[in-house]
Design a protein around this motif. Structure first.
Motif, PDB file in Angstrom:
ATOM      1  N   GLY A 331       3.959   5.776 -18.801  1.00  0.00           N
ATOM      2  CA  GLY A 331       3.520   6.300 -17.519  1.00  0.00           C
ATOM      3  C   GLY A 331       2.467   7.367 -17.720  1.00  0.00           C
ATOM      4  O   GLY A 331       2.084   7.708 -18.844  1.00  0.00           O
ATOM      5  N   ASN A 332       1.995   7.913 -16.651  1.00  0.00           N
ATOM      6  CA  ASN A 332       1.052   9.026 -16.751  1.00  0.00           C
ATOM      7  C   ASN A 332       1.115   9.852 -15.466  1.00  0.00           C
ATOM      8  O   ASN A 332       1.708   9.426 -14.471  1.00  0.00           O
ATOM      9  N   PRO A 334       2.141  12.499 -12.640  1.00  0.00           N
ATOM     10  CA  PRO A 334       3.447  12.961 -12.148  1.00  0.00           C
ATOM     11  C   PRO A 334       4.615  12.054 -12.540  1.00  0.00           C
ATOM     12  O   PRO A 334       5.708  12.555 -12.814  1.00  0.00           O
ATOM     13  N   ALA A 335       4.395  10.733 -12.595  1.00  0.00           N
ATOM     14  CA  ALA A 335       5.497   9.824 -12.929  1.00  0.00           C
ATOM     15  C   ALA A 335       6.045  10.127 -14.322  1.00  0.00           C
ATOM     16  O   ALA A 335       7.272  10.201 -14.529  1.00  0.00           O
ATOM     17  N   GLY A 336       5.147  10.287 -15.290  1.00  0.00           N
ATOM     18  CA  GLY A 336       5.585  10.604 -16.642  1.00  0.00           C
ATOM     19  C   GLY A 336       6.262  11.954 -16.714  1.00  0.00           C
ATOM     20  O   GLY A 336       7.276  12.126 -17.416  1.00  0.00           O
ATOM     21  N   VAL A 337       5.741  12.927 -15.989  1.00  0.00           N
ATOM     22  CA  VAL A 337       6.319  14.274 -15.999  1.00  0.00           C
ATOM     23  C   VAL A 337       7.714  14.278 -15.392  1.00  0.00           C
ATOM     24  O   VAL A 337       8.648  14.878 -15.945  1.00  0.00           O
ATOM     25  N   TYR A 338       7.899  13.592 -14.268  1.00  0.00           N
ATOM     26  CA  TYR A 338       9.218  13.562 -13.627  1.00  0.00           C
ATOM     27  C   TYR A 338      10.234  12.804 -14.488  1.00  0.00           C
ATOM     28  O   TYR A 338      11.419  13.171 -14.536  1.00  0.00           O
ATOM     29  N   ALA A 339       9.779  11.755 -15.162  1.00  0.00           N
ATOM     30  CA  ALA A 339      10.680  11.039 -16.075  1.00  0.00           C
ATOM     31  C   ALA A 339      11.097  11.961 -17.225  1.00  0.00           C
ATOM     32  O   ALA A 339      12.260  11.955 -17.654  1.00  0.00           O
ATOM     33  N   LEU A 340      10.154  12.762 -17.719  1.00  0.00           N
ATOM     34  CA  LEU A 340      10.447  13.698 -18.797  1.00  0.00           C
ATOM     35  C   LEU A 340      11.484  14.726 -18.357  1.00  0.00           C
ATOM     36  O   LEU A 340      12.407  15.058 -19.111  1.00  0.00           O
ATOM     37  N   ILE A 341      11.361  15.212 -17.139  1.00  0.00           N
ATOM     38  CA  ILE A 341      12.361  16.139 -16.601  1.00  0.00           C
ATOM     39  C   ILE A 341      13.723  15.443 -16.491  1.00  0.00           C
ATOM     40  O   ILE A 341      14.765  16.010 -16.824  1.00  0.00           O
ATOM     41  N   GLY A 342      13.720  14.190 -16.053  1.00  0.00           N
ATOM     42  CA  GLY A 342      14.966  13.444 -15.892  1.00  0.00           C
ATOM     43  C   GLY A 342      15.734  13.261 -17.185  1.00  0.00           C
ATOM     44  O   GLY A 342      16.971  13.198 -17.186  1.00  0.00           O
ATOM     45  N   THR A 394      -1.928   9.827 -33.840  1.00  0.00           N
ATOM     46  CA  THR A 394      -2.362   8.900 -32.782  1.00  0.00           C
ATOM     47  C   THR A 394      -3.252   9.574 -31.747  1.00  0.00           C
ATOM     48  O   THR A 394      -3.879   8.887 -30.934  1.00  0.00           O
ATOM     49  N   GLN A 395      -3.279  10.929 -31.777  1.00  0.00           N
ATOM     50  CA  GLN A 395      -3.996  11.687 -30.742  1.00  0.00           C
ATOM     51  C   GLN A 395      -3.493  11.320 -29.348  1.00  0.00           C
ATOM     52  O   GLN A 395      -4.248  11.313 -28.375  1.00  0.00           O
ATOM     53  N   ASP A 396      -2.185  10.992 -29.266  1.00  0.00           N
ATOM     54  CA  ASP A 396      -1.565  10.618 -27.998  1.00  0.00           C
ATOM     55  C   ASP A 396      -0.136  11.157 -28.005  1.00  0.00           C
ATOM     56  O   ASP A 396       0.751  10.583 -28.653  1.00  0.00           O
ATOM     57  N   ILE A 397       0.070  12.259 -27.309  1.00  0.00           N
ATOM     58  CA  ILE A 397       1.395  12.888 -27.327  1.00  0.00           C
ATOM     59  C   ILE A 397       2.444  11.990 -26.674  1.00  0.00           C
ATOM     60  O   ILE A 397       3.628  12.064 -26.982  1.00  0.00           O
ATOM     61  N   GLY A 398       2.015  11.098 -25.774  1.00  0.00           N
ATOM     62  CA  GLY A 398       2.951  10.168 -25.147  1.00  0.00           C
ATOM     63  C   GLY A 398       3.575   9.224 -26.154  1.00  0.00           C
ATOM     64  O   GLY A 398       4.789   8.984 -26.151  1.00  0.00           O
ATOM     65  N   LEU A 399       2.758   8.675 -27.064  1.00  0.00           N
ATOM     66  CA  LEU A 399       3.279   7.757 -28.082  1.00  0.00           C
ATOM     67  C   LEU A 399       4.267   8.451 -29.011  1.00  0.00           C
ATOM     68  O   LEU A 399       5.163   7.808 -29.569  1.00  0.00           O
ATOM     69  N   ALA A 400       4.118   9.760 -29.184  1.00  0.00           N
ATOM     70  CA  ALA A 400       5.038  10.493 -30.048  1.00  0.00           C
ATOM     71  C   ALA A 400       6.462  10.462 -29.516  1.00  0.00           C
ATOM     72  O   ALA A 400       7.424  10.699 -30.266  1.00  0.00           O
ATOM     73  N   PHE A 401       6.644  10.140 -28.234  1.00  0.00           N
ATOM     74  CA  PHE A 401       7.991  10.092 -27.657  1.00  0.00           C
ATOM     75  C   PHE A 401       8.766   8.837 -28.063  1.00  0.00           C
ATOM     76  O   PHE A 401       9.919   8.663 -27.670  1.00  0.00           O
ATOM     77  N   TYR A 402       8.146   7.984 -28.872  1.00  0.00           N
ATOM     78  CA  TYR A 402       8.918   6.909 -29.488  1.00  0.00           C
ATOM     79  C   TYR A 402       9.999   7.475 -30.405  1.00  0.00           C
ATOM     80  O   TYR A 402      11.020   6.823 -30.650  1.00  0.00           O
ATOM     81  N   VAL A 403       9.772   8.667 -30.945  1.00  0.00           N
ATOM     82  CA  VAL A 403      10.772   9.284 -31.827  1.00  0.00           C
ATOM     83  C   VAL A 403      12.062   9.587 -31.060  1.00  0.00           C
ATOM     84  O   VAL A 403      13.146   9.148 -31.473  1.00  0.00           O
ATOM     85  N   PRO A 404      12.035  10.318 -29.937  1.00  0.00           N
ATOM     86  CA  PRO A 404      13.288  10.504 -29.186  1.00  0.00           C
ATOM     87  C   PRO A 404      13.840   9.204 -28.611  1.00  0.00           C
ATOM     88  O   PRO A 404      15.065   9.080 -28.446  1.00  0.00           O
TER      89      PRO A 404
END
Length: 442
Positions: A331-332, A334-342, A394-404
């Motif tokens: 996502g990107n 607000p959608a990504g941010v709200y999912a992160l909060i969730g 990757t210069q993409d902090i979103g892809l780094a969330f594959y770790v969690p």
């Protein structure tokens, strides 16, 4: 003459006061943990660092948890939970005070040393406080009791973020790395000195408050949990522990859980900054929203455990967290941010539930076994560094969330296999010991 507490009681008779006092410690290490999480964003700007370099903050912090947990367990088994709490709180104070000389040196390395000492104290505190809370009543309600005590941890976390937002992040000079590189040495040192003084202030203030709390604890008569033997026989204990599948799986799950939690929280501010185009101070508001949800969810899940098995809730929340992490990755805005909060709402019950399930049935091995579950906090250092490396690569902090994402899948697997019948006999025998009330005082 004392009798065993009835199984539907949350606390053993006479332990309410000590329960409240020990629970206050959960607030304090939540405060320290989440102030530390915000330091990644702060030092990235102050020292113009990469995500991997700032992740060394978590390596120092959670590396100390790994190194000090077993010595802490030996200490409390040989002496008492109260001794462990006083030693841990003392190191917490020392580490916080070391922020003052570190701020004078303008050196990242000195801050890492201060954090290591501080976190070593927190490791001892957690090693003592978690099993102590579990021992304050019937074994059947141990996981729920620990979830209740841990519910005050995110209140400390929220307080830590507020302190960081007001006294640290809002005080950062908004010069970026390129602009800082254009300053001469004296100008850069002046900017960094002002920023590092802001970093130091809250930690030294907390240390002065903790000195008072240490005195209160020292002079308070605390119940001593029953233990059959104060002798430390590590070889025999480790042999029994590694032959207990439920415990081994719990240690693995805790390693991945803490890696997920610290990774998610450490990079929340950075993710929000990129997705919503905000500065550190404004982005920290979303981080604080995550912690508020985390706190509310922990109280809610504690109540639900009266009706739903803890491991069932653990499985459901792990799957939900994995699904939300996919939204963060793909996502990107607000959608990504709200999912992160969730995700924080899902994570809220995981640490105490894994811990409570993991130590059930360990009997005389509970203190050493509990240290293994605290040592697993090393996952916060290792996996956060991996996440930072992936972000840089990757210069993409979103892809780094594959770790969690991977971490949450491992937790779901643990929830599926937790407390299988092969340990039922040992658990039944050991539970009889755990249900003995705390009796003597220190």
């Amino acid at each position: 003459m004392h009798t065993a507490p009835r199984k539907n009681f949350l606390l053993a008779p006479g332990t309410l006061g000590p329960f409240i006092l020990v629970t206050s410690l959960f607030f304090l290490w939540g405060l320290a943990n989440n102030m530390t999480d915000t330091l990644l964003a702060a030092f990235k700007r102050i020292m113009s660092m990469s995500d991997f370099q700032t992740s060394w903050i978590q390596m120092a912090f959670y590396g100390a948890y790994f190194c000090l947990a077993l010595p802490a367990a030996i200490l409390i088994k040989k002496y008492s939970y109260k001794t462990g709490i006083l030693v841990g709180l003392g190191l917490f104070i020392l580490g916080a005070l070391l922020f003052y000389p570190a701020s004078l040196t303008l050196s990242y390395g000195y801050f890492l040393v201060a954090l290591y000492v501080l976190a070593g104290g927190l490791s001892i505190l957690e090693t003592a406080a978690n099993p102590y809370i579990v021992a304050m009543g019937p074994a059947e309600s141990g996981t729920r009791r620990l979830n209740l005590a841990q519910s005050f941890n995110p209140i400390g976390s929220i307080s830590g973020v507020l302190l960081s937002k007001v006294f640290i992040l809002s005080q950062l000079n908004q010069l970026n790395a390129e602009e800082r590189s254009g300053l001469n040495a004296d100008e850069l040192a002046a900017v960094q000195s002002e920023e590092l003084t802001a970093v130091m202030g809250p930690y030294v203030g907390i240390a002065l408050f903790l000195v008072l709390l240490w005195g209160v604890l020292y002079f308070t008569r605390m119940p001593k949990a029953s233990d059959t033997d104060s002798k430390v026989e590590l070889a025999a204990t480790f042999s029994r522990l590694v032959r207990t599948p439920n415990y081994v799986w719990a240690v693995v799950a805790q390693f991945f859980y803490v890696g997920a939690q610290i990774g998610v929280w450490s990079f929340t501010i950075r993710y929000v900054m990129l997705e919503l185009r905000l500065n550190e101070s404004d982005a920290s508001t979303y981080y604080m929203a995550s912690l508020v949800l985390f706190m509310a969810s922990r109280f809610a899940f504690t109540a639900l455990m009266k009706f739903i098995q803890p491991k069932t809730l653990l499985f459901a929340t792990a799957i939900a967290a994995a699904a939300l992490t996919l939204v963060v990755i793909y996502g990107n805005g607000p959608a990504g941010v709200y999912a992160l909060i969730g995700i924080s709402g899902c994570m809220s019950l995981m640490f105490p539930t894994i811990y409570g399930l993991g130590i059930r049935g360990l009997g005389e091995d509970t203190k050493i076994g509990g240290s293994g579950l605290i040592m697993a906090i090393l996952g916060g250092a290792i996996l956060t560094s991996v996440q930072g490396y992936v972000s840089d690569l990757t210069q993409d902090i979103g892809l780094a969330f594959y770790v969690p994402l991977l971490c949450f899948l491992v937790i779901a697997l643990y929830a599926f296999v937790a407390e299988k019948p092969e340990i039922a006999a040992r658990k039944k025998e050991a539970d009889a010991l755990v249900t003995q009330p705390v009796t003597s005082v220190l």
